[in-house]
Write a protein that holds these residues in place. Structure first.
Motif, PDB file in Angstrom:
ATOM      1  N   ALA A 407      26.919  -0.530   4.763  1.00 17.13           N
ATOM      2  CA  ALA A 407      26.377   0.832   4.741  1.00 17.13           C
ATOM      3  C   ALA A 407      27.472   1.809   5.093  1.00 17.13           C
ATOM      4  O   ALA A 407      28.465   1.459   5.747  1.00 17.13           O
ATOM      5  N   LEU A 408      27.308   3.041   4.659  1.00 16.52           N
ATOM      6  CA  LEU A 408      28.246   4.085   5.045  1.00 16.52           C
ATOM      7  C   LEU A 408      28.176   4.302   6.545  1.00 16.52           C
ATOM      8  O   LEU A 408      27.112   4.155   7.149  1.00 16.52           O
ATOM      9  N   PHE A 428      20.076   1.739   0.373  1.00 18.25           N
ATOM     10  CA  PHE A 428      18.965   1.269  -0.445  1.00 18.25           C
ATOM     11  C   PHE A 428      19.457   0.826  -1.828  1.00 18.25           C
ATOM     12  O   PHE A 428      18.953  -0.165  -2.388  1.00 18.25           O
ATOM     13  N   ALA A 429      20.454   1.534  -2.371  1.00 18.91           N
ATOM     14  CA  ALA A 429      20.945   1.204  -3.711  1.00 18.91           C
ATOM     15  C   ALA A 429      21.576  -0.180  -3.733  1.00 18.91           C
ATOM     16  O   ALA A 429      21.411  -0.948  -4.699  1.00 18.91           O
ATOM     17  N   GLU A 430      22.308  -0.528  -2.651  1.00 19.52           N
ATOM     18  CA  GLU A 430      22.903  -1.871  -2.587  1.00 19.52           C
ATOM     19  C   GLU A 430      21.834  -2.956  -2.632  1.00 19.52           C
ATOM     20  O   GLU A 430      21.949  -3.942  -3.371  1.00 19.52           O
ATOM     21  N   VAL A 431      20.801  -2.752  -1.835  1.00 20.64           N
ATOM     22  CA  VAL A 431      19.728  -3.750  -1.796  1.00 20.64           C
ATOM     23  C   VAL A 431      18.988  -3.794  -3.123  1.00 20.64           C
ATOM     24  O   VAL A 431      18.692  -4.866  -3.663  1.00 20.64           O
ATOM     25  N   GLN A 432      18.719  -2.619  -3.669  1.00 15.47           N
ATOM     26  CA  GLN A 432      17.975  -2.554  -4.917  1.00 15.47           C
ATOM     27  C   GLN A 432      18.712  -3.268  -6.048  1.00 15.47           C
ATOM     28  O   GLN A 432      18.091  -3.943  -6.886  1.00 15.47           O
ATOM     29  N   THR A 663       9.646   0.170   0.106  1.00 10.17           N
ATOM     30  CA  THR A 663       9.280  -0.699  -1.011  1.00 10.17           C
ATOM     31  C   THR A 663      10.483  -1.093  -1.853  1.00 10.17           C
ATOM     32  O   THR A 663      10.592  -2.240  -2.318  1.00 10.17           O
ATOM     33  N   ASP A 664      11.435  -0.151  -2.041  1.00  8.89           N
ATOM     34  CA  ASP A 664      12.579  -0.435  -2.913  1.00  8.89           C
ATOM     35  C   ASP A 664      13.539  -1.457  -2.319  1.00  8.89           C
ATOM     36  O   ASP A 664      14.453  -1.916  -3.014  1.00  8.89           O
ATOM     37  N   LEU A 665      13.339  -1.837  -1.061  1.00  7.44           N
ATOM     38  CA  LEU A 665      14.142  -2.914  -0.482  1.00  7.44           C
ATOM     39  C   LEU A 665      13.619  -4.290  -0.903  1.00  7.44           C
ATOM     40  O   LEU A 665      14.244  -5.310  -0.596  1.00  7.44           O
ATOM     41  N   PHE A 666      12.491  -4.293  -1.637  1.00  6.58           N
ATOM     42  CA  PHE A 666      11.846  -5.555  -2.008  1.00  6.58           C
ATOM     43  C   PHE A 666      11.493  -5.652  -3.480  1.00  6.58           C
ATOM     44  O   PHE A 666      11.353  -6.763  -4.007  1.00  6.58           O
ATOM     45  N   CYS A 667      11.322  -4.535  -4.142  1.00  4.68           N
ATOM     46  CA  CYS A 667      10.749  -4.537  -5.500  1.00  4.68           C
ATOM     47  C   CYS A 667      11.558  -3.694  -6.458  1.00  4.68           C
ATOM     48  O   CYS A 667      12.156  -2.675  -6.078  1.00  4.68           O
ATOM     49  N   THR A 668      11.544  -4.112  -7.720  1.00  2.90           N
ATOM     50  CA  THR A 668      11.962  -3.234  -8.805  1.00  2.90           C
ATOM     51  C   THR A 668      10.742  -2.410  -9.208  1.00  2.90           C
ATOM     52  O   THR A 668       9.702  -2.451  -8.549  1.00  2.90           O
ATOM     53  N   ALA A 669      10.855  -1.714 -10.282  1.00  2.00           N
ATOM     54  CA  ALA A 669       9.714  -0.929 -10.755  1.00  2.00           C
ATOM     55  C   ALA A 669       8.572  -1.822 -11.210  1.00  2.00           C
ATOM     56  O   ALA A 669       7.417  -1.378 -11.283  1.00  2.00           O
ATOM     57  N   GLU A 670       8.874  -3.097 -11.484  1.00  5.65           N
ATOM     58  CA  GLU A 670       7.861  -3.998 -12.024  1.00  5.65           C
ATOM     59  C   GLU A 670       7.488  -5.150 -11.102  1.00  5.65           C
ATOM     60  O   GLU A 670       6.312  -5.485 -10.968  1.00  5.65           O
ATOM     61  N   ARG A 671       8.483  -5.794 -10.467  1.00  6.17           N
ATOM     62  CA  ARG A 671       8.237  -7.042  -9.748  1.00  6.17           C
ATOM     63  C   ARG A 671       8.823  -7.003  -8.334  1.00  6.17           C
ATOM     64  O   ARG A 671       9.728  -6.237  -8.036  1.00  6.17           O
ATOM     65  N   CYS A 672       8.278  -7.893  -7.488  1.00  5.00           N
ATOM     66  CA  CYS A 672       8.763  -8.056  -6.120  1.00  5.00           C
ATOM     67  C   CYS A 672       9.122  -9.541  -5.944  1.00  5.00           C
ATOM     68  O   CYS A 672       8.239 -10.364  -5.665  1.00  5.00           O
ATOM     69  N   PRO A 673      10.382  -9.912  -6.149  1.00  4.12           N
ATOM     70  CA  PRO A 673      10.753 -11.330  -6.120  1.00  4.12           C
ATOM     71  C   PRO A 673      10.613 -11.940  -4.727  1.00  4.12           C
ATOM     72  O   PRO A 673      10.734 -11.259  -3.707  1.00  4.12           O
ATOM     73  N   ALA A 674      10.403 -13.254  -4.717  1.00  6.52           N
ATOM     74  CA  ALA A 674      10.291 -13.980  -3.452  1.00  6.52           C
ATOM     75  C   ALA A 674      11.652 -14.413  -2.929  1.00  6.52           C
ATOM     76  O   ALA A 674      11.782 -14.779  -1.758  1.00  6.52           O
ATOM     77  N   ILE A 675      12.668 -14.397  -3.791  1.00  4.99           N
ATOM     78  CA  ILE A 675      14.031 -14.756  -3.406  1.00  4.99           C
ATOM     79  C   ILE A 675      14.954 -13.633  -3.870  1.00  4.99           C
ATOM     80  O   ILE A 675      14.857 -13.168  -5.014  1.00  4.99           O
TER      81      ILE A 675
END
Length: 711
Positions: A407-408, A428-432, A663-675
């Motif tokens: 992070a900065l 957030f962008a890195e995680v996304q 939410t954006d730390l876990f999901c794209t616009a469509e899916r929330c992956p488990a890994i």
């Protein structure tokens, strides 16, 4: 006590008991308290076994233990072992490997008749409400009964020995009077009931599953057996009234109680006393009143298969949806229950009766005991063999690149909102980016962290760390990390969903030189709303007390920043009936009040939004989809309540705090992956793994920096 005749009414009473349990497990409306059928079985067992032991002791001065245990082994163990073996094999075929291996352990404990204590220990595990039920769960009551069979003869013999020693009587003389045995049983009943009532309030799983807290129900049956002569003095009319009243009590409790009832507690008194009334009245007039109904041919037919039906019904109900590939409606569940009844008929015809009445086995206590030992050993051995054959599930895909987010550094100029927003956006962008790269991952990586089999243990680390209070605790020991001497104190407060962020905030506190305080309690959001505890099965008074202490503490200590978060799945249908509903109007109003209170205490307030709901237990799901991890990722629309988050954000702003939608730390616009990368995101339906929380530390730090700097 005279010689007993066959009691058709008791055989019919067994039908009532098993129907109550089966219909309850089939989720038939109006049978919310059908679990009391087990209590009915306990009283029947206490009556029959005590009567059997007393008659033998009274006529011979002793109890022939080999004969007694041989008869029990011949009657109960073969059918139990058969169903146990079939259930274990069914678990191996139908359940995901991680869940199946747990079931094998349950099966071994069930074969050895100690599963009630295994489930007791699992019941006090905080993750228990979120895990799939074991196909062996119903074996707990068999454990209680078998332990009762082990203890009860020793109690009778011990009492006779004490009487002989104290009164210098012969063995026959020592059992000539029933009064000493009545006193002993009454003492056992009173002590056990007292233990049950206390444990029901403080440790319901202990009260529910253990023999010492259930012995009073068996003792009540025993007291009826020892006072059968007095019961026979009832007139036929009085006996009919008493018996019908007892049956009415059982039926009313089946209707009025529910899974949320504090149980056993005082509620268990009703089905226990109702059963005692039926059995006692039947001593005088077994074919009068409700005895006529219970002794009818259909009821007796069900009663005859009650043991095998009880054994079969639960695994059939668990496995049927897996076989057909979808959840069952009421008609489907009733069909499964009827199928299990058919299996019970076959078991009675080809297993129970042939072995129970085979002359060579019946005439030899040693052969009977040998039969029981062999069947028990086979059932346990099958569980052990399956643990060996079914491997621990591990990822088989190519190793994934470990992630390391940065992070900065915190902006130098405090109050520069744009700089702080940019730092948050960067983190957030890195995680996304990593989440998006993982959304189509199919093969579970071989270097997955934590391994699937290790994930379940992480939640309990929250307790062992000393930071999260259990349901019974109110006063919290200090749980500080980072620079504990710093005046820049940051507090994270809430339920277990707050506790799960510990490692992430701890890393940031060490970097920033903060004093981090974790103020967390299991199942207790800080909102001032009434709440019940599914673990304690009662009003969660400890939560209310803790809330008051926490707010007073913050007013006195003046932390710089208070991070508030909690689970957002409270409410009907969550599997955690706590009496409050996330995102409701009262929830949001309470959140506004809480934020305002904390702001008035001089702290900045950051409310962390919810993590997505994966709608499965991802480690278990992934263990069954090692080559298709996408099967365990939920769609964003299903996993995230966007409207609820927006309402919470508005409520937080109204109270003067800041809200972080994560939410954006876990999901794209469509899916929330488990890994994500090589990191397992969720350890169960409601909590993150420690490893993923650590990865998110830079994002948490950016959010906390902004909250501290921007008023």
């Amino acid at each position: 006590m005279g010689k007993p005749g066959f009691r058709a009414d008791i055989e019919g009473l067994r039908a009532v008991a098993v129907l109550a349990v089966v219909l309850f497990h089939a989720e038939v409306p109006g049978i919310g308290g059908g679990f009391v059928g087990v209590d009915v079985f306990f009283v029947i067992s206490g009556f029959l076994i005590t009567g059997l032991l007393w008659r033998e002791a009274n006529s011979t001065g002793t109890v022939r233990l080999r004969g007694f245990y041989g008869a029990r082994a011949r009657r109960l163990l073969p059918a139990s072992a058969l169903v146990g073996v079939v259930t274990a094999i069914g678990a191996a075929v139908l359940l995901p490997p991680l869940q199946a291996r747990t079931a094998f352990g349950d099966g071994i404990a069930s074969a050895l008749y100690v599963s009630n204590y295994r489930f007791l220990l699992q019941g006090v595990d905080y993750s228990a409400p979120y895990l799939p039920p074991s196909p062996f769960l119903h074996y707990w009551s068999l454990g209680v009964e078998e332990q009762f069979y082990l203890v009860w003869p020793a109690l009778i013999l011990g009492a006779a020995w004490l009487i002989r020693r104290s009164r210098r009587r012969t063995a026959i003389q020592a059992t000539a009077s029933v009064r000493p045995y009545l006193v002993i049983l009454a003492v056992v009943a009173v002590i056990s009931l007292a233990m049950s009532l206390v444990a029901s309030y403080w440790a319901p799983f202990v009260a529910f599953f253990s023999l010492p807290t259930r012995a009073w129900q068996l003792a009540v049956g025993g007291l009826i057996a020892l006072t059968a002569g007095q019961w026979r003095r009832l007139s036929p009319r009085a006996a009919a009234i008493v018996g019908c009243a007892g049956l009415a009590v059982i039926l009313v409790t089946c209707r009025q109680l529910s899974a949320s009832t504090l149980y056993p507690g005082t509620a268990a008194l009703w089905p226990t006393l109702g059963t005692a009334m039926i059995i006692g009245a039947g001593c005088a007039a077994p074919d009068q009143g409700c005895g006529r109904l219970l002794g009818a041919a259909p009821m007796r037919s069900i009663g005859r298969i009650s043991y095998s039906w009880y054994l079969w019904h639960w695994p059939v109900l668990i496995f049927a949806p897996l076989i057909v590939g979808h959840s069952l409606g009421l008609a489907g569940r009733l069909t499964a229950a009827l199928l299990s009844a058919g299996l019970a008929v076959l078991t009675l015809r080809f297993v129970e009766n042939p072995l129970r009445f085979a002359p060579k086995i019946r005439e030899s206590p040693w052969r009977s005991l040998g039969l029981g030992a062999v069947t028990t050993a086979v059932a346990a051995a099958v569980g052990v063999a399956l643990l060996v054959v079914v491997p621990t599930p591990v990822g088989r895909g190519a190793p994934a690149r470990p992630l390391n987010f940065t992070a900065l550094p915190p902006p130098i100029a405090r109050g520069d909102a744009a700089s702080y927003d940019e730092a948050v956006k960067h983190a957030f962008a890195e995680v996304q980016s990593a989440v998006a790269a993982s959304v189509d991952l199919r093969d579970v990586p071989s270097n997955l962290q934590p391994p699937l089999a290790d994930a379940a243990a992480e939640l309990n680390d929250m307790y062992r760390s000393g930071c999260m209070l259990s349901g019974w605790q109110v006063s919290a020991p200090e749980c500080a990390s980072g620079d504990t001497a710093s005046t820049n104190a940051v507090a994270v407060v809430g339920d277990s969903n707050a506790a799960m962020w510990n490692q992430g905030f701890r890393a940031i506190a060490e970097q920033r030189g903060w004093r981090l305080e974790m103020v967390v309690k299991a199942g207790c959001p800080l909102l001032d709303l009434p709440i019940t505890s599914p673990q304690l099965h009662r009003e969660y008074t400890e939560c209310e007390q803790w809330r008051g202490q926490v707010v007073d503490r913050f007013r006195a200590e003046h932390p710089k920043l208070i991070v508030v978060t909690m689970w957002r799945q409270y409410g009907p249908g969550s599997g955690y009936p706590a009496g409050l509903t996330s995102y409701s109007a009262s929830w949001n109003d309470s959140l506004t009040r809480l934020v305002r209170q904390l702001r008035d205490a001089g702290a900045q307030v950051l409310v962390l939004g919810p993590i997505p709901d994966p709608h499965s237990v991802p480690p278990i799901c992934l263990s069954g989809h090692l080559a298709d991890a996408t099967a365990c990722s939920a769609s964003r629309s299903r996993a995230v309540d966007e409207a609820g988050i927006a309402a919470e954000a508005a409520a937080t702003t109204a109270g003067g705090g800041q809200y972080a939608d994560i939410t954006d730390l876990f999901c794209t616009a469509e899916r929330c992956p488990a890994i994500v990368g090589n990191t397992l995101v969720y350890l169960d339906k409601n909590h993150l793994t420690i490893e993923y929380v650590r990865l998110l530390a830079p994002a948490l730090g950016a959010l906390a920096d902004r909250a501290l700097a921007i008023s």
